[in-house]
Structure formats: C-alpha cells, structure tokens
Write a protein that holds these residues in place. Sequence first.
Motif, short mmCIF file in Angstrom:
data_model
loop_
_atom_site.label_atom_id
_atom_site.label_comp_id
_atom_site.label_asym_id
_atom_site.label_seq_id
_atom_site.Cartn_x
_atom_site.Cartn_y
_atom_site.Cartn_z
N UNK A 247 0.81 -1.21 0.00
CA UNK A 247 0.00 0.00 0.00
C UNK A 247 0.85 1.26 0.00
N UNK A 248 1.96 1.25 0.74
CA UNK A 248 2.77 2.46 0.86
C UNK A 248 3.87 2.55 -0.19
N UNK A 249 3.93 1.59 -1.11
CA UNK A 249 4.93 1.62 -2.17
C UNK A 249 6.20 0.87 -1.87
N UNK A 250 6.30 0.26 -0.70
CA UNK A 250 7.47 -0.54 -0.36
C UNK A 250 7.37 -1.91 -1.02
N UNK A 251 8.51 -2.61 -1.18
CA UNK A 251 8.47 -3.90 -1.87
C UNK A 251 7.75 -4.98 -1.06
N UNK A 252 7.02 -5.86 -1.73
CA UNK A 252 6.38 -6.97 -1.04
C UNK A 252 7.40 -8.07 -0.76
N UNK A 253 6.94 -9.12 -0.08
CA UNK A 253 7.88 -10.20 0.20
C UNK A 253 7.23 -11.41 0.81
N UNK A 254 8.07 -12.40 1.08
CA UNK A 254 7.59 -13.62 1.70
C UNK A 254 8.70 -14.22 2.57
N UNK A 255 8.29 -15.05 3.52
CA UNK A 255 9.25 -15.80 4.31
C UNK A 255 9.45 -17.16 3.65
N UNK A 256 10.70 -17.54 3.52
CA UNK A 256 11.04 -18.77 2.82
C UNK A 256 11.78 -19.73 3.75
N UNK A 257 11.28 -20.96 3.81
CA UNK A 257 11.95 -22.02 4.55
C UNK A 257 12.15 -23.20 3.60
N UNK A 258 13.36 -23.56 3.27
CA UNK A 258 13.57 -24.63 2.30
C UNK A 258 13.12 -25.98 2.83
N UNK A 259 12.67 -26.83 1.93
CA UNK A 259 12.30 -28.18 2.31
C UNK A 259 13.53 -29.05 2.47
N UNK A 260 13.31 -30.25 2.96
CA UNK A 260 14.42 -31.19 3.12
C UNK A 260 14.00 -32.56 2.62
N UNK A 261 14.95 -33.34 2.18
CA UNK A 261 14.65 -34.68 1.69
C UNK A 261 13.64 -34.64 0.56
N UNK A 262 12.64 -35.50 0.67
CA UNK A 262 11.61 -35.57 -0.37
C UNK A 262 10.76 -34.32 -0.42
N UNK A 263 10.81 -33.49 0.65
CA UNK A 263 10.01 -32.27 0.70
C UNK A 263 10.56 -31.11 -0.08
N UNK A 264 11.78 -31.25 -0.60
CA UNK A 264 12.36 -30.14 -1.37
C UNK A 264 11.54 -29.82 -2.61
N UNK A 265 10.94 -30.84 -3.19
CA UNK A 265 10.19 -30.62 -4.43
C UNK A 265 8.69 -30.48 -4.18
N UNK A 266 8.33 -30.25 -2.91
CA UNK A 266 6.93 -30.07 -2.54
C UNK A 266 6.76 -28.72 -1.87
N UNK A 267 5.69 -28.01 -2.20
CA UNK A 267 5.54 -26.62 -1.79
C UNK A 267 4.23 -26.39 -1.05
N UNK A 268 4.33 -25.71 0.09
CA UNK A 268 3.16 -25.11 0.74
C UNK A 268 3.31 -23.60 0.58
#
Length: 373
Positions: A40-61
């Motif tokens: 809203x104020x013109x600042x950049x958006x973003x997200x928190x990222x936590x990498x997966x491990x093992x078989x979960x690396x290729x699966x996304x929530x």
Amino acid sequence: MMSTKVLTSLVVLCCLSAVWAMPGDLVLMKDGISMGAVCLDGTPPGYYFRPGSGSGRSKLIMHMEGGGWCYNEDDCVGRSKTNLGSSKNWGPTASFNGFLSDDPQLNPLFYNWTLVFLKYCDGASFAGNVDKVVNWKDTDLHFRGFRILDLAVESVKSIANFSEVILTGCSAGGLATYIHTDYVASKFPGATFHAIADAGYFIDANNVNGEPLIRKEYQYVFKMQNCAGGVNQDCVKDLSPKGEEWKCFFPQYTEPYIKNKLFGLNSQYDTWQLGNILQLPCNPPKCTPDQMKLLENFGKEFLEAAADFIAGDSRGFFFDSCLHHCQSLGGEWTNIMVNGQRANETFATWYYEGSGSGSGREVDCAYPCNHSC
C-alpha cells in the motif's frame, strides 16, 4: 497412501508442543517496485522462505497471510502505516506452527515441505490492481495486490520444479485461497495441486439489524481496488452482465467455479463473522435467549451458503461448531474433533484420497454440542 503408523501419529499430537523450529527467512521482492507490484505504501512486497528437506524439497506449501481488509481510502491510509500495508518493519525471520510447522512430531506429513509464507500488505486479499497511484489526504496508496501475488508465484517457481503444491491461507488469506486457487494452479501445470482455505468462508449475511453490512463493505473494497481482474474469471464472466462481479469476492458465489481440488476449514460460528458480519452484541454463551437464537440462525445460514461446497465431489471440509477464527496455524488444528476426527486427520484423509478412518468431509452438529472445543 498414508501408512497406519502415520495415521496413528496424527491422533496423539493434540498435547505435544514444538521442541524445535527452523525459521523462515524474509525475501523482499525488490524487483516488484519497477513492475508496480508494491505494498500500500509503495514498499516492496515479500515472503518468508523455509527450504524443504529430503523428499520435501520438491513439494511446496504456499500460505497467504491474513489480516482483514481496508474498507475505504481513510482506512487504507491508516493500514499503509502498519505491517499490513508496508514492509518497512518486517522482521528478518519468522517461525510457524500447526500445518506450517517443521516439527515432524507435530506435522508428520508436511513438516519437510518447502514453505513460502506470502506477507499481506495490499488490503484486498491480493485481488486489487489500480494502475494509477491514489493520492488520498496527502498519502500515496498503491492498490496492487494481484501484481504482488503474480510476482510471488513467478519468484517461487524459480526455486524448484515442484511436484506437489498446496495453496493455503487464513482469514483474509483464506478468502484469497478461494478467489485465487484456479489462477495459482494454472501457474504450476505439472504439479499435483490442492488448496486448503482456513477461516475464509465469509458469508453474504445480514447483521442483527437486518442490514447487509459486509456486502456493502466488500462492494466498496472491490470497486476501490479494481478487483474484477483479480478474482475467478469464470465467475466474473457469468456475473458481469448483471453488474454483480463483486459477488466473486464472496466464497459462496465463487466456489462453484473453482475447478481444482479444494478443502474448506471453518467454524460454522466463526468468531470474526459473529462480531463483524452478524455483529452479535454478546460473547456466547453469555447471551440472552434472543441473542442465542441469532447465533443459531447464523450457523444455519453458514451451512446454507456452503451447500454447494458440501455437495462438491472434489471438495473436502471440516466445518466445526467451536467458537474460534483460524485453526490451521495453532492448536485447534490437532485438538478440535468432529465425528471423532481432528482437522489435521480430516485434511490428510482427503488429501490422500480416503486413506484415513474418516471421510475427509466432516460437518459438526449445532453449537454448543462439541465438547472438544
């Protein structure tokens, strides 16, 4: 298919607490500024990222944060000075619980998946898209939520070639899940895609005085932020000849158009809706008989509004009768029971197509019947 061992572990999670957690790191999408994808104020958006491990690396929530809406320009000016309208004061890391936990004891089926927690800073469930900057009382406002979502999806796609994707969100993020499921799914054409909307089934109901307050508020948000291009386009196509595109901001009207697999997680007596849609002037059960009747009728209205959802073949749901708002991020995810099933069990049964002991489709009895609340 889920093993019996994993299903059994889901049952015993209700009283455990997290013993460790790896936080997610803030990723600011600064390239969004040149694309007009900003808070809203013109600042950049973003997200928190936590990498997966093992078989979960290729699966996304991918979780879309909630936090209500700004209902008019004055409200948006105030919001633009908070963490729900600006990225200026977002912390460098964040930790998550419930369905987003990385503790295998608490979240045995999804703990090692890659997590993206999309921060909410646009005030319209990632649906708005106004080209021009709106100057209101000497404050510049940017209504660009849909651009933020689009930018985030493209950023996330660059992380890995995900084989499974779950889109989710709570409250205003739950509403965002309903209105964006098909759009986000279209961006991951090679992945197995599911969505789970938590406490996002806001119904088009009158308040205690018979006034359509939430309808008027949603209509103004929809117009102010130019949301017609940022909701389900099949819904818009059908309703635009009647001038009713705004209905696509309500789950009960947009859900029948959703083509992808969707799970609804909601209280029939959601406390936010009781306070802000119904505007019930008491805290149950400390209400008069007449007020309790209003509460009872609201629960019936909720189920009537969700009738198409409940009848859908590709739908799963856990509609309990406890008094709360949002449950996938906390203890309610593993504590509340409906027909002998917890929310996490019901979702897992639905996700793995009937591998559990329940149906993956649970509707509770009327308040105050549920003793697990």
